[in-house]
Scaffold this active site. Structure first.
Site, mmCIF file in Angstrom:
data_model
loop_
_atom_site.group_PDB
_atom_site.id
_atom_site.type_symbol
_atom_site.label_atom_id
_atom_site.label_comp_id
_atom_site.label_asym_id
_atom_site.label_seq_id
_atom_site.Cartn_x
_atom_site.Cartn_y
_atom_site.Cartn_z
ATOM 1 N N HIS A 366 3.081 -7.165 -1.873
ATOM 2 C CA HIS A 366 3.234 -5.969 -1.034
ATOM 3 C C HIS A 366 2.241 -5.883 0.106
ATOM 4 C CE1 HIS A 366 6.020 -3.783 -3.788
ATOM 5 N NE2 HIS A 366 5.390 -4.489 -4.708
ATOM 6 N N LYS A 557 1.847 9.575 5.431
ATOM 7 C CA LYS A 557 1.623 8.318 4.724
ATOM 8 C C LYS A 557 0.140 8.264 4.409
ATOM 9 C CE LYS A 557 3.324 6.168 8.446
ATOM 10 N NZ LYS A 557 4.298 5.247 7.878
ATOM 11 N N ARG A 558 -0.295 7.308 3.590
ATOM 12 C CA ARG A 558 -1.719 7.169 3.357
ATOM 13 C C ARG A 558 -2.463 7.017 4.692
ATOM 14 N NH1 ARG A 558 -3.462 6.437 -2.027
ATOM 15 N NH2 ARG A 558 -5.500 6.312 -1.038
ATOM 16 N N LYS A 563 -2.413 1.885 9.910
ATOM 17 C CA LYS A 563 -1.240 2.747 10.114
ATOM 18 C C LYS A 563 -1.372 3.566 11.402
ATOM 19 C CE LYS A 563 -0.391 3.081 5.098
ATOM 20 N NZ LYS A 563 0.996 2.627 4.830
ATOM 21 N N THR A 665 8.513 2.522 3.609
ATOM 22 C CA THR A 665 9.737 3.055 3.010
ATOM 23 C C THR A 665 9.959 4.482 3.501
ATOM 24 O OG1 THR A 665 8.395 3.542 1.062
ATOM 25 C CG2 THR A 665 9.847 1.630 0.924
ATOM 26 N N LYS A 669 13.424 6.795 4.687
ATOM 27 C CA LYS A 669 13.721 8.168 4.244
ATOM 28 C C LYS A 669 13.972 9.081 5.445
ATOM 29 C CE LYS A 669 10.781 7.181 0.324
ATOM 30 N NZ LYS A 669 9.385 7.157 -0.174
HETATM 31 C C1 26Q Z 1 -5.842 -3.418 -6.041
HETATM 32 C C2 26Q Z 1 -6.965 -3.810 -6.772
HETATM 33 C C3 26Q Z 1 -7.826 -2.865 -7.278
HETATM 34 C C4 26Q Z 1 -7.566 -1.520 -7.064
HETATM 35 C C5 26Q Z 1 -6.440 -1.119 -6.346
HETATM 36 C C6 26Q Z 1 -5.586 -2.083 -5.826
HETATM 37 C C7 26Q Z 1 -4.387 -1.667 -5.069
HETATM 38 C C8 26Q Z 1 -3.656 -0.544 -5.455
HETATM 39 C C9 26Q Z 1 -2.544 -0.143 -4.766
HETATM 40 C C10 26Q Z 1 -3.948 -2.381 -3.971
HETATM 41 C C11 26Q Z 1 -2.804 -1.984 -3.274
HETATM 42 C C12 26Q Z 1 -2.084 -0.863 -3.673
HETATM 43 C C13 26Q Z 1 -0.879 -0.373 -2.995
HETATM 44 C C14 26Q Z 1 -0.225 -1.018 -2.055
HETATM 45 C C15 26Q Z 1 0.966 -0.462 -1.398
HETATM 46 O O1 26Q Z 1 1.362 0.663 -1.635
HETATM 47 N N1 26Q Z 1 1.606 -1.245 -0.530
HETATM 48 C C16 26Q Z 1 2.799 -0.781 0.164
HETATM 49 O O2 26Q Z 1 3.932 -1.185 -0.581
HETATM 50 C C17 26Q Z 1 5.114 -0.637 -0.040
HETATM 51 C C18 26Q Z 1 6.247 -1.004 -0.970
HETATM 52 O O3 26Q Z 1 6.544 -2.371 -0.855
HETATM 53 C C19 26Q Z 1 5.330 -1.114 1.370
HETATM 54 O O4 26Q Z 1 6.463 -0.461 1.889
HETATM 55 C C20 26Q Z 1 4.115 -0.831 2.240
HETATM 56 O O5 26Q Z 1 4.281 -1.425 3.500
HETATM 57 C C21 26Q Z 1 2.861 -1.368 1.566
HETATM 58 O O6 26Q Z 1 1.715 -0.973 2.292
#
Ligand code: 26Q
Length: 818
Positions: A366, A557-558, A563, A665, A669
């Site tokens: 991702h 979004k975050r 972004k 995503t 929406k």
């Molecule tokens: C990793 C290691 C330790 C702690 C936290 C993490 C961690 C947690 C969550 C790393 C990444 C995330 C989340 C990533 C995320 O939400 N990515 C998004 O995924 C969506 C679904 O595929 C995409 O549409 C977005 O573009 C992407 O940013």
């Protein structure tokens, strides 16, 4: 959306019968009488009454999968961002109208109690919400599937603003209990940490196998939530694990008077399912996070193997009967865990175990952001999971031997294929581990998948060229159209009939109505009503009045530098300046809404939130603006807020630096709800443009290759800023403290970084963005034109349904019918 006219659902929709059932539950399971029942009690009783009906479908589906020996999909994810479930479940089972009437007959308003349901925020953002949409789609397209994750006591934090600064508070979503879940005390597995590995030698003195003797053990206890597919065709299970002490109150310690020592064990186990790590684009390197990853991966695999063995008696058939999906690398430790179970517990040889493992796992990537790629120090890995560390070395030896045998890789390439990063502190690369352990590795948009092949996984792709494939993300139209936008769903139904409810591609029939003035008027009325609802939420929560006839421009979004909320804010500052200098021009009223959480440790993201609020304060309070521009930061953005904001948006901001947003995503929406997109050619925006047509989307800015090219050849933001009067004025205003009069240095460093490095290329894209916003204004002035474009967006984005995405996974990755 009203249900009348839709084909009969499976459950008896008689409101009188339902009212009886709700009263029955209220009395015997909530233990309350109608006279003393609180709104929460009504909520619990309504959910449990409907849940009872869901259970029949649930058991039937589970049984059928067993009897037909169907292959099952296991979706392993550290995040499931489900939000509220009541509307989803009631509407999918076809009981929304009936429950509403049943409750009305008891003098209870469904819409009032609905807002009391906590928003289950067991996820950060896109990745977690995708997992939730996938669960609903897998049930809808009738795939036997289980989601596996962690039952966090505290999910995503609640965001409050204090003087415009983000403050994080714990969100206790389980305070009133969770009527959806079933606790399965009997379904508990032991998970170990630490300790030693012992070699078991045969009579010949040769090592026969290894046994891991963990130094610590905890229990993982299952909590199951039913996930109802559209029209309740199928009900699947989301199984979340909670940590429990193996021995709740170490009796010997307790009796010896060491009460604290006795409780320490319990606290350690609880900690595993205490809190979701709130960083979404940054790898949090804490030991507890690594423990969470192993905790839930191990429990899930033990559960999967037990189910498989009890049905088939033999693990050789595992890849034919189970597809295990890794949602990013977070559960990548499941790869060596399966190897350990197959070899150490079930006595298999390495080669045979590896064959089964790689045919069972698939992995979705991702993100390409280097700071988000997971890797764990070998020292930590070895201390917590010594047997897995050995297996990682064994897997690595196997893979590197395979690579060397091709004769196609030099030393540097081999070093990049290795599971171990050797420069500096040695670390295990979880992406490489997930890749080599899987038969399929997919990206989440066409662009992202192409970039995966060229960047992070270039060498692994050369070694295993058939493994990387694309699966463009999707969203469930049930939640993101039918439920959140009943007005639009009804309008569509009146216009083209019911077919789109079951076949979202039928939305295309709306296309011809874009040219129909009467339909456009009705469409505009629906949008208007949704904007009124949105404006009411803003008034209620923030006490800010916004005019529903203004253009609602929304970026939710975050908060992350890639972004580029900063680009949007700087454009607001520039526009503010223009309105003040040229009040005579024909400015159109616009409200720029922002929403999103910053990771608590992400300094710049938090500063950007403060800036949005500081800018809002000045602009909203300046009478010279005459209300033509407003800036509103909506606090605590979550799934429930999205369900109000998205249907009420006119313009969707999708403006990440090209090449950095894997898919997005939210973009899908908004388009499905009739907002026009202003965006870069990034992630799924590229494919949205292909489907809606370039005349129906506002695309601007550098392309991914251009961003890469500029970074290679020395990007000079200073020259660009100095060449743009609007941008340099906006930056100097912010930098000099126009928006932070009490603290004029607040934004100095943030603004200086734009001159000095500007990694996210805000400067490079600023002018293109600002002029595209003026092109947006032009179209907005012609409302017939605007509405026609919006209708074409709705008509053409059915392809971004997660049902389509899931069918592609089913066919190309999991090999299951759908
Ligand atoms: C990793 C290691 C330790 C702690 C936290 C993490 C961690 C947690 C969550 C790393 C990444 C995330 C989340 C990533 C995320 O939400 N990515 C998004 O995924 C969506 C679904 O595929 C995409 O549409 C977005 O573009 C992407 O940013």
């Amino acid at each position: 959306m009203k249900e009348s006219g839709s084909p009969a659902f499976l459950s008896n929709p008689d409101p009188a019968a339902l009212a009886e059932e709700i009263l029955e539950v209220l009395k015997y399971r909530v233990g309350k009488d109608i006279t003393v029942a609180t709104p929460h009690d009504w909520l619990t009783a309504s959910i449990k009454a409907v849940r009872d009906r869901i259970v029949d479908q649930w058991i039937a589906a589970t049984k059928a999968a067993y009897e037909r020996q169907q292959k099952r999909v296991y979706y392993l994810s550290l995040e499931f961002l489900i939000g509220r479930l009541m509307r989803d479940a009631f509407s999918n089972i076809g009981l929304m109208d009936a429950v509403r009437q049943a409750l009305a007959s008891l003098n209870v308003d469904l819409d009032v109690i609905a807002t009391l349901e906590p928003d289950a925020a067991l996820g950060n953002g896109g990745l977690g919400r995708l997992a939730a949409c996938f669960m609903e789609s897998m049930a809808t397209v009738d795939i036997p599937a289980h989601g596996y994750g962690i039952r966090y006591a505290n999910g995503m934090f609640r965001q409050e603003l204090q003087d415009g600064w983000q403050v994080e508070l714990p969100e206790t979503w389980l305070d009133h209990g969770n009527p959806w879940e079933f606790e399965r005390r009997e379904r508990a597995f032991e998970v170990g940490f630490g300790g030693q590995v012992q070699a078991v030698t045969g009579e010949d003195g040769q090592v026969q196998r290894y046994v891991w003797k963990p130094g610590e053990r905890v229990l993982a206890v299952a909590y199951d939530t039913p996930i109802v597919g559209w029209r309740a065709k199928r009900v699947n299970t989301l199984r979340l694990w909670a940590g429990m002490p193996v021995d709740p109150i170490l009796l010997d310690k307790f009796n010896a008077g060491d009460h604290i020592g006795a409780l320490a064990e319990s606290n350690k186990a609880d900690a595993l399912s205490r809190v979701l790590y709130p960083a979404d684009a940054h790898m949090a390197g804490q030991e507890l996070r690594f423990r969470q990853e192993y905790f839930f991966s191990s429990a899930s695999l033990q559960d999967i193997l037990q189910r498989h063995l009890s049905q088939y008696g033999d693990l050789a058939s595992l890849p034919d009967k189970a597809a295990i999906h890794l949602n990013d690398t977070h559960p990548a430790i499941a790869v060596p865990e399966l190897m350990r179970l197959l070899m150490d517990v079930h006595g298999m040889e390495f080669e045979r175990a590896w064959d089964i493992t790689t045919r069972t796992f698939a992995y979705t990537n991702h993100t390409l952001l280097p700071e988000a790629l997971e890797s764990w120090p070998v020292t930590l890995f070895d201390r917590l999971l010594p047997r897995h560390m050995q297996l990682v070395y064994a897997i690595n030896a196997h893979v590197l031997a395979e690579a060397r045998a091709t004769g196609r890789f030099d030393g540097e390439q081999i070093a990049r294929i290795s599971l171990i990063q050797e420069n500096g502190e040695r670390r295990v690369r979880m992406g490489n581990l997930a890749f080599v352990g899987s038969h399929s590795i997919n990206g989440v948009s066409a662009l992202h998948t192409a970039l995966m092949k060229e960047t992070v996984f270039a060498d692994l792709h050369a070694l295993y060229p058939s493994r990387i494939n694309n699966k463009t993300n999707g969203i469930t139209p049930r939640r993101w159209l039918f439920q959140c936008n009943p007005g639009l769903a009804e309008l569509v139904r009146d216009a083209i009939g019911d077919r789109f409810l079951d076949d979202i591609d039928a939305l295309q029939e709306l296309d011809r109505l874009a040219g129909d003035a009467a339909f456009r008027e009705k469409f505009a009325a629906v949008k208007r009503a949704n904007k009124v609802r949105f404006a009411e939420m803003v008034a209620r929560r923030l006490g800010i009045k916004v005019d529903p006839s203004a253009l609602f421009d929304v970026q939710i979004k975050r908060i992350h530098e890639y972004k580029r909320q900063l680009l949007n804010i700087l454009e607001a500052v520039a526009l503010y300046d223009q309105i003040r200098s040229h009040p005579e021009r024909n400015w159109l009223p616009r409200v720029k809404f922002f929403g999103g959480k910053a990771a608590p440790s992400y300094h710049n993201a938090k500063l950007i939130i403060k800036l949005a609020n500081d800018v809002a304060k000045v602009i909203n309070g300046d009478p010279a603006v005459h209300g033509l521009l407003k800036v509103v930061f909506v606090p605590n953005y979550n799934v429930s807020a999205a369900e109000v904001m998205i249907p009420g948006a006119d313009l969707s901001e999708q403006i990440s630096t090209a090449g950095m947003e894997a898919s997005g995503t939210g973009n899908m929406k908004f388009a499905l709800n009739g907002a026009l997109t202003i965006g870069t050619l990034d992630g799924a925006n590229v494919e949205i443009r292909e489907r809606v047509g370039e005349e129906n989307i506002f695309i601007f800015g550098l392309k991914a290759e251009e961003v890469a090219e500029r970074r290679r050849n020395g990007y000079q933001p200073r020259a660009i800023i100095e060449g743009s009067r609007e941008l340099s004025q906006a930056i100097s205003a912010v930098s000099s403290g126009v928006f932070s009069p009490g603290d004029t240095e607040r934004y100095r460093a943030l603004m200086d970084s734009l001159y000095e490095s500007d990694w996210f290329m805000v400067a490079a894209d600023f002018d293109a963005y600002a002029s595209m916003q003026r092109a947006v204004d032009e179209v907005w002035l012609n409302s017939a034109d605007w509405n026609a474009r919006a209708i074409r967006n709705v008509a053409r984005v059915g392809w971004f349904s997660s049902d389509r995405t899931i069918r592609e996974y089913a066919k190309d990755i999991w090999n299951v019918p759908a």
